[in-house]
Design a protein around this motif. Structure first.
Motif, PDB file in Angstrom:
ATOM      1  N   GLU A 195      50.482  48.392  41.719  1.00  0.00           N
ATOM      2  CA  GLU A 195      50.151  47.223  40.891  1.00  0.00           C
ATOM      3  C   GLU A 195      50.116  45.948  41.737  1.00  0.00           C
ATOM      4  O   GLU A 195      49.233  45.111  41.580  1.00  0.00           O
ATOM      5  N   LYS A 196      51.088  45.799  42.643  1.00  0.00           N
ATOM      6  CA  LYS A 196      51.132  44.633  43.518  1.00  0.00           C
ATOM      7  C   LYS A 196      49.879  44.568  44.392  1.00  0.00           C
ATOM      8  O   LYS A 196      49.277  43.505  44.557  1.00  0.00           O
ATOM      9  N   LYS A 197      49.486  45.717  44.956  1.00  0.00           N
ATOM     10  CA  LYS A 197      48.289  45.761  45.787  1.00  0.00           C
ATOM     11  C   LYS A 197      47.056  45.376  44.984  1.00  0.00           C
ATOM     12  O   LYS A 197      46.202  44.626  45.450  1.00  0.00           O
ATOM     13  N   ARG A 198      46.974  45.876  43.754  1.00  0.00           N
ATOM     14  CA  ARG A 198      45.836  45.567  42.886  1.00  0.00           C
ATOM     15  C   ARG A 198      45.778  44.067  42.590  1.00  0.00           C
ATOM     16  O   ARG A 198      44.714  43.452  42.611  1.00  0.00           O
ATOM     17  N   LYS A 199      46.966  43.466  42.319  1.00  0.00           N
ATOM     18  CA  LYS A 199      47.014  42.035  42.017  1.00  0.00           C
ATOM     19  C   LYS A 199      46.573  41.204  43.217  1.00  0.00           C
ATOM     20  O   LYS A 199      45.860  40.220  43.082  1.00  0.00           O
TER      21      LYS A 199
END
Length: 111
Positions: free
Chosen positions: A17-21
């Motif tokens: 999720e962090k990478k996507r954000k």
């Protein structure tokens, strides 16, 4: 052992999720599904921040250039220096020549 596996899965989901954000912030949003497979749905993909701003290639700017107040102050200082080299400064006379106005006596070294 089961709890550790669950923790590992949770941690993995959070990092994804962090990478996507991060990618979404940069304007490189990657959709989980392939956009070419969305033929059934008639939805259009939303535009990214990068596309919306349409800045293109911009040169790097100094911090002074990004702050208009500072930019004009520096510009004024530069103009003053230029002017001082061309025109002598106007100085106010602090008293009559040879007399020290503060103490009221004649300075013989100046006379």
């Amino acid at each position: 052992a089961v709890d550790q596996r669950r923790d590992g899965e949770k941690r993995k989901k959070l990092t994804e999720e962090k990478k996507r954000k991060k990618k979404k912030k940069k304007g490189l949003e990657i959709l989980p599904e392939d956009p070419t497979l969305m033929e059934d749905e008639e939805e259009k993909r939303g535009i990214t921040y990068k596309i919306m701003k349409n800045k293109g290639l911009t040169p790097h700017r100094k911090k002074e250039q990004r702050n208009p107040r500072v930019k004009h102050r520096k510009k004024f200082d530069k103009a003053l220096k230029k002017r001082r080299s061309q025109v002598p400064d106007y100085r106010v006379q602090e008293g009559s020549y040879g007399i020290n106005a503060e103490y009221g006596y004649i300075i013989f070294s100046m006379v």
